[in-house]
Design an enzyme around this catalytic site. Structure first.
Site, PDB file in Angstrom:
ATOM      1  N   THR A  12       0.821  -1.223   0.000  1.00 46.14           N
ATOM      2  CA  THR A  12       0.000   0.000   0.000  1.00 46.14           C
ATOM      3  C   THR A  12       0.849   1.265   0.000  1.00 46.14           C
ATOM      4  O   THR A  12       0.464   2.277  -0.589  1.00 46.14           O
ATOM      5  CB  THR A  12      -0.916  -0.002   1.256  1.00 46.14           C
ATOM      6  OG1 THR A  12      -1.725  -1.159   1.177  1.00 46.14           O
ATOM      7  CG2 THR A  12      -1.784   1.224   1.337  1.00 46.14           C
ATOM      8  N   ASP A  56       1.586  -6.640  -4.478  1.00 47.46           N
ATOM      9  CA  ASP A  56       0.841  -6.651  -3.216  1.00 47.46           C
ATOM     10  C   ASP A  56       1.458  -7.800  -2.423  1.00 47.46           C
ATOM     11  O   ASP A  56       1.756  -8.855  -2.982  1.00 47.46           O
ATOM     12  CB  ASP A  56      -0.642  -6.922  -3.499  1.00 47.46           C
ATOM     13  CG  ASP A  56      -1.505  -6.810  -2.255  1.00 47.46           C
ATOM     14  OD1 ASP A  56      -2.313  -5.880  -2.192  1.00 47.46           O
ATOM     15  OD2 ASP A  56      -1.377  -7.675  -1.344  1.00 47.46           O
ATOM     16  N   SER A  57       1.656  -7.621  -1.133  1.00 50.42           N
ATOM     17  CA  SER A  57       2.407  -8.648  -0.397  1.00 50.42           C
ATOM     18  C   SER A  57       1.657  -9.969  -0.275  1.00 50.42           C
ATOM     19  O   SER A  57       2.241 -10.970   0.122  1.00 50.42           O
ATOM     20  CB  SER A  57       2.831  -8.135   0.983  1.00 50.42           C
ATOM     21  OG  SER A  57       1.752  -8.125   1.870  1.00 50.42           O
ATOM     22  N   SER A  58       0.383  -9.993  -0.634  1.00 44.49           N
ATOM     23  CA  SER A  58      -0.335 -11.274  -0.627  1.00 44.49           C
ATOM     24  C   SER A  58       0.215 -12.194  -1.714  1.00 44.49           C
ATOM     25  O   SER A  58      -0.055 -13.400  -1.699  1.00 44.49           O
ATOM     26  CB  SER A  58      -1.830 -11.050  -0.815  1.00 44.49           C
ATOM     27  OG  SER A  58      -2.293 -10.247   0.240  1.00 44.49           O
ATOM     28  N   ASP A  89       0.480  -6.932   4.731  1.00 46.86           N
ATOM     29  CA  ASP A  89      -0.285  -8.179   4.928  1.00 46.86           C
ATOM     30  C   ASP A  89       0.603  -9.380   5.270  1.00 46.86           C
ATOM     31  O   ASP A  89       0.270 -10.163   6.151  1.00 46.86           O
ATOM     32  CB  ASP A  89      -1.124  -8.510   3.681  1.00 46.86           C
ATOM     33  CG  ASP A  89      -2.303  -7.563   3.505  1.00 46.86           C
ATOM     34  OD1 ASP A  89      -2.608  -6.803   4.452  1.00 46.86           O
ATOM     35  OD2 ASP A  89      -2.931  -7.574   2.427  1.00 46.86           O
ATOM     36  N   GLN A 274      -3.089 -21.203  19.758  1.00 49.00           N
ATOM     37  CA  GLN A 274      -3.940 -20.214  19.078  1.00 49.00           C
ATOM     38  C   GLN A 274      -3.935 -18.891  19.846  1.00 49.00           C
ATOM     39  O   GLN A 274      -4.328 -17.861  19.300  1.00 49.00           O
ATOM     40  CB  GLN A 274      -5.369 -20.748  18.952  1.00 49.00           C
ATOM     41  CG  GLN A 274      -5.462 -21.901  17.964  1.00 49.00           C
ATOM     42  CD  GLN A 274      -6.839 -22.545  17.901  1.00 49.00           C
ATOM     43  OE1 GLN A 274      -7.842 -21.922  18.209  1.00 49.00           O
ATOM     44  NE2 GLN A 274      -6.876 -23.796  17.490  1.00 49.00           N
ATOM     45  N   CYS A 275      -3.510 -18.913  21.105  1.00 51.00           N
ATOM     46  CA  CYS A 275      -3.394 -17.663  21.869  1.00 51.00           C
ATOM     47  C   CYS A 275      -2.198 -16.878  21.346  1.00 51.00           C
ATOM     48  O   CYS A 275      -1.170 -17.451  21.009  1.00 51.00           O
ATOM     49  CB  CYS A 275      -3.155 -17.946  23.351  1.00 51.00           C
ATOM     50  SG  CYS A 275      -4.552 -18.723  24.152  1.00 51.00           S
TER      51      CYS A 275
HETATM   52  N1  ASN Z   1      -2.499  -5.361   0.647  1.00 49.58           N
HETATM   53  C1  ASN Z   1      -1.414  -4.555   1.099  1.00 49.58           C
HETATM   54  C2  ASN Z   1      -0.152  -5.412   1.037  1.00 49.58           C
HETATM   55  O1  ASN Z   1       0.127  -6.147   1.934  1.00 49.58           O
HETATM   56  C3  ASN Z   1      -1.698  -4.059   2.486  1.00 49.58           C
HETATM   57  C4  ASN Z   1      -0.749  -3.003   3.006  1.00 49.58           C
HETATM   58  O2  ASN Z   1       0.373  -2.862   2.584  1.00 49.58           O
HETATM   59  N2  ASN Z   1      -1.190  -2.211   3.980  1.00 49.58           N
HETATM   60  O3  ASN Z   1       0.540  -5.374   0.054  1.00 49.58           O
END
Ligand code: ASN
EC number: 3.5.1.1
Length: 339
Positions: A12, A56-58, A89, A274-275
């Site tokens: 972002t 995008d880091s996804s 992300d 999970q905590c």
């Molecule tokens: N979708 C974006 C990413 O991880 C989210 C971000 O950077 N805030 O690339």
């Protein structure tokens, strides 16, 4: 002049809102710099490597982690520190992965990004970028002050492999509840030197071979034998079991038998909770003492991100199994604390 190597991967921070559609689309690094005129007043020599295309880091992958590690290795001698602009992300996964891949790191590798694009009036990107640069170049007694892989976000610097993204709406997007904040930036930048990892006379050794042959078994009351089988009988060499509380699971006979059979068949099963705060304490309750005696491994207070990337790294090292198991249960880059 301090020399910082900047790697722009995307996220972002480098997006601009398309005026017609309102959709966020990527920016070039030159456009980022135009939005931070303060950088021209800072006394740094920046070498910039921009990904093409920026992502995008996804869309991050272990191959890109390797590319980042090699970029750091190739530019290590000539630079004082590294700044990686990355989407938030999956930033905690990349930072954790690099902490393992960069053995003997003696210089700062600081990840940052933002929640709002750098082009927006209320952006959090400028402060993140400028302070992260300052921390990447900080020295104490002539030596790098933070020679670790870290994440800087919203006034705080965290150890990368202790951090996770916990908020997609606030500027304060990250947390590291099981390890103290390394640096806090307010009017002054306060370094918590006592908790910053330092290696004496270290030599960087980069390991780019990682294996993604892992699986995840997230438990919930009512989980069916079919779902447990699907994970345990997959090809995965190692399975992260996300358990309850201090590492507990159901004591149903069918469940424990399946776990025992999987271990007998050579699977590695790592127990993390999970905590988000606290640690696995195998044997504290009857519900985990059976697991311990079967050979389920204690993941202590590791984050999910650290567990995933540590397993990928250790499997990629092709260690004999007993060595791999020992290293899994030991802190190798400050990623866990034994209770
Ligand atoms: N979708 C974006 C990413 O991880 C989210 C971000 O950077 N805030 O690339």
């Amino acid at each position: 002049m301090t020399k910082i190597f900047v790697i722009y991967t995307g996220g972002t921070i480098g997006m601009i809102r398309d005026p017609d559609t309102g959709v966020l689309i990527p920016f070039t690094f030159e456009q980022i710099i135009e939005n931070v005129p303060e950088l021209r007043r800072m006394d740094y020599e920046l070498t910039v490597h921009s990904f093409d295309p920026i992502i995008d880091s996804s869309d991050m992958t272990p191959d890109i982690w390797a590319e980042l590690a090699i970029l750091i290795e190739n530019n290590y001698e000539d630079h004082d520190g590294f700044l990686i602009l990355h989407g938030s992300d999956t930033m905690a996964f990349t930072a954790s992965a690099l902490s393992f891949m960069l053995e003997g790191l003696g210089k700062p590798v600081i990840f940052t990004g933002s929640q709002l694009p750098i082009s927006e009036v209320r952006t959090d990107a400028k402060e993140n970028f400028i302070t992260a640069l300052e921390i990447a170049s900080a020295k104490l007694d002539g030596k790098p002050r933070v020679p670790e892989v870290c994440i800087y976000f919203e006034n705080k610097l965290y150890r990368g492999n202790r951090t996770f993204k916990y908020n997609s709406a606030k500027f304060e997007a990250f947390r590291s509840p099981n390890y103290p904040v390394l640096v806090e930036a307010g009017v002054h930048i306060k370094y918590n030197d006592a908790v910053i990892g330092k290696l004496e006379n270290s030599i960087l050794r980069v390991h780019t071979n990682v294996s993604n042959n892992i699986g995840v078994l997230k438990l919930y009351p009512g989980i069916s034998p079919q779902i447990v089988d699907a994970v345990l009988n997959s090809d995965a060499e190692a399975i992260i079991m996300e358990s309850f509380g201090t590492g507990n699971t159901t004591t149903a006979k069918w469940f424990l038998e399946k776990i025992e059979a999987a271990i007998a068949n050579g699977k590695i099963i790592l127990d993390i909770s999970q905590c988000k705060v606290g640690s696995v304490e195998m044997g504290r309750y009857a519900t985990s003492s059976a697991l311990k005696s079967m050979g389920v491994l204690n993941g202590y207070d590791m984050t999910f991100e650290a567990a995933v990337t540590k397993l990928m790294y250790l499997l990629g090292r092709n260690y004999p199994k007993d060595r791999l198991l020992r290293r899994l249960g030991t802190s190798i880059r400050g990623e866990l604390t034994k209770n």
